[in-house]
Scaffold this active site. Structure first.
Site, PDB file in Angstrom:
ATOM      1  N   TYR A 158      -3.893   0.978   4.326  1.00  0.00           N
ATOM      2  CA  TYR A 158      -5.114   0.031   4.067  1.00  0.00           C
ATOM      3  C   TYR A 158      -5.663  -0.679   5.386  1.00  0.00           C
ATOM      4  O   TYR A 158      -7.017  -1.047   5.593  1.00  0.00           O
ATOM      5  CB  TYR A 158      -4.511  -1.188   3.349  1.00  0.00           C
ATOM      6  CG  TYR A 158      -4.433  -0.856   1.720  1.00  0.00           C
ATOM      7  CD1 TYR A 158      -4.622   0.300   1.317  1.00  0.00           C
ATOM      8  CD2 TYR A 158      -4.290  -2.086   0.904  1.00  0.00           C
ATOM      9  CE1 TYR A 158      -4.471   0.592  -0.323  1.00  0.00           C
ATOM     10  CE2 TYR A 158      -4.338  -1.784  -0.538  1.00  0.00           C
ATOM     11  CZ  TYR A 158      -4.415  -0.624  -1.066  1.00  0.00           C
ATOM     12  OH  TYR A 158      -4.119  -0.527  -2.445  1.00  0.00           O
ATOM     13  N   GLY A 159      -4.775  -0.526   6.395  1.00  0.00           N
ATOM     14  CA  GLY A 159      -5.338  -1.414   7.646  1.00  0.00           C
ATOM     15  C   GLY A 159      -6.535  -0.790   8.390  1.00  0.00           C
ATOM     16  O   GLY A 159      -7.110  -1.914   8.955  1.00  0.00           O
ATOM     17  N   CYS A 190       3.336  -6.660   9.542  1.00  0.00           N
ATOM     18  CA  CYS A 190       3.108  -5.580   8.750  1.00  0.00           C
ATOM     19  C   CYS A 190       4.458  -4.853   8.246  1.00  0.00           C
ATOM     20  O   CYS A 190       5.433  -4.851   9.047  1.00  0.00           O
ATOM     21  CB  CYS A 190       2.395  -4.422   9.287  1.00  0.00           C
ATOM     22  SG  CYS A 190       2.301  -2.814   8.494  1.00  0.00           S
ATOM     23  N   HIS A 205       5.472  -2.342   7.105  1.00  0.00           N
ATOM     24  CA  HIS A 205       6.050  -0.906   7.041  1.00  0.00           C
ATOM     25  C   HIS A 205       6.840  -1.052   8.558  1.00  0.00           C
ATOM     26  O   HIS A 205       7.979  -0.230   8.791  1.00  0.00           O
ATOM     27  CB  HIS A 205       4.648  -0.205   7.653  1.00  0.00           C
ATOM     28  CG  HIS A 205       4.388   0.338   6.264  1.00  0.00           C
ATOM     29  ND1 HIS A 205       3.339  -0.132   5.411  1.00  0.00           N
ATOM     30  CD2 HIS A 205       4.512   1.849   5.904  1.00  0.00           C
ATOM     31  CE1 HIS A 205       3.012   0.718   4.676  1.00  0.00           C
ATOM     32  NE2 HIS A 205       3.614   1.831   4.765  1.00  0.00           N
ATOM     33  N   SER A 259       0.930  -1.273   0.034  1.00  0.00           N
ATOM     34  CA  SER A 259      -0.037   0.212  -0.051  1.00  0.00           C
ATOM     35  C   SER A 259       0.681   1.260   0.051  1.00  0.00           C
ATOM     36  O   SER A 259       0.689   2.203  -0.503  1.00  0.00           O
ATOM     37  CB  SER A 259      -1.033  -0.083   1.343  1.00  0.00           C
ATOM     38  OG  SER A 259      -0.093  -0.130   2.337  1.00  0.00           O
ATOM     39  N   CYS A 308       2.766  -7.002   1.448  1.00  0.00           N
ATOM     40  CA  CYS A 308       1.710  -6.371   2.274  1.00  0.00           C
ATOM     41  C   CYS A 308       0.691  -7.454   3.108  1.00  0.00           C
ATOM     42  O   CYS A 308       0.138  -8.099   2.559  1.00  0.00           O
ATOM     43  CB  CYS A 308       0.557  -5.482   1.402  1.00  0.00           C
ATOM     44  SG  CYS A 308      -0.489  -4.503   2.452  1.00  0.00           S
ATOM     45  N   THR A 355      -1.730  -6.993   5.023  1.00  0.00           N
ATOM     46  CA  THR A 355      -3.106  -6.646   5.102  1.00  0.00           C
ATOM     47  C   THR A 355      -4.020  -6.959   3.960  1.00  0.00           C
ATOM     48  O   THR A 355      -4.944  -7.739   4.009  1.00  0.00           O
ATOM     49  CB  THR A 355      -3.125  -4.941   5.157  1.00  0.00           C
ATOM     50  OG1 THR A 355      -2.376  -4.678   6.251  1.00  0.00           O
ATOM     51  CG2 THR A 355      -4.714  -4.601   5.291  1.00  0.00           C
TER      52      THR A 355
END
Ligand code: DGL
Length: 216
Positions: free
Chosen positions: A44-45, A174, A176, A13, A75, A77
């Site tokens: 998106y989460g 995640c 990120h 994302s 990703c 998610t």
């Protein structure tokens, strides 16, 4: 790159998939690898499953003009929603589930987005592992905006929380969160095994691509 080599797209994302992308670029230097993100809709989460599916599939439309032969979904998610794509697809979720099998965690925290945690797709790798799923919706925006100060405060908070819960391992569910690894290593107990599947994901993709090249 020769035309017989696969073209690969890495999706996240936002900037979460950068680690997977960089590791993959090192592993497959001769391949054309494209990074695709959806900066209009990250994070998106916090979206519903339907909204995530729509955003993701709309993003894939942008790949149409490329000869993509493999999609890497970096990703969690998106991966945890098991969305069908028009491409052979490898996900970071698969890599994480494989990696967890090789661990002997007793008290394993799963840090992820609301959607990932709600999906319940990350299950215990063995009966002797107790799972502690923790949604961390504040982290992706902090990482996207490079807010180092607040991110460090949150990392310290989770470090204290894990200490009080006697957590021995943490899965960064995640992509990120990989960006926070230096802070986690600085502020968390060195006893905690921080599990980041980015490299495992890149290695799995590398193996898959090399097997295709050998066959062709
Ligand atoms: N990097 C994505 C993941 O692994 C972030 C999700 C988001 O956009 O909230 O889940």
């Amino acid at each position: 790159m020769t035309s017989s080599l696969p073209s690969i797209a890495v999706f996240d994302s936002g900037i979460g998939g950068h680690n997977v992308y960089h590791k993959l670029s090192q592993l497959l230097p001769k391949h054309n690898i494209l990074y695709l993100s959806d900066s209009d809709h990250v994070p998106y989460g916090d979206l519903s499953s339907e909204q995530i599916k729509t955003c993701f599939l709309n993003s894939l439309q942008r790949l149409k003009s490329y000869p993509i032969q493999l999609l890497v979904v970096a990703c969690y998610t998106v991966s945890t929603l098991s969305i069908s794509t028009p491409y052979p697809t490898i996900t970071v979720l698969d890599a994480a589930l494989n990696l967890l099998q090789m661990k002997s965690s007793k008290r394993l925290a799963i840090m992820g987005t609301q959607s990932t945690i709600k999906s319940g797709k990350i299950t215990t790798p063995s009966p002797s592992t107790e799972l502690f799923p923790i949604a961390c919706p504040e982290l992706v925006p902090l990482i996207e905006h490079n807010d180092h100060h607040l991110a460090e405060q949150r990392v310290k908070y989770y470090g204290e929380l894990f200490k009080s819960m006697e957590i021995d391992s943490v899965l960064l569910a995640c992509t990120h969160y990989s960006h926070l690894l230096p802070l986690m290593q600085r502020h968390w107990s060195s006893q905690i095994d921080i599990i980041d599947a980015s490299e495992t994901c890149a290695l799995q993709v590398g193996e898959y691509v090399n097997s295709l090249v050998l066959k062709s």
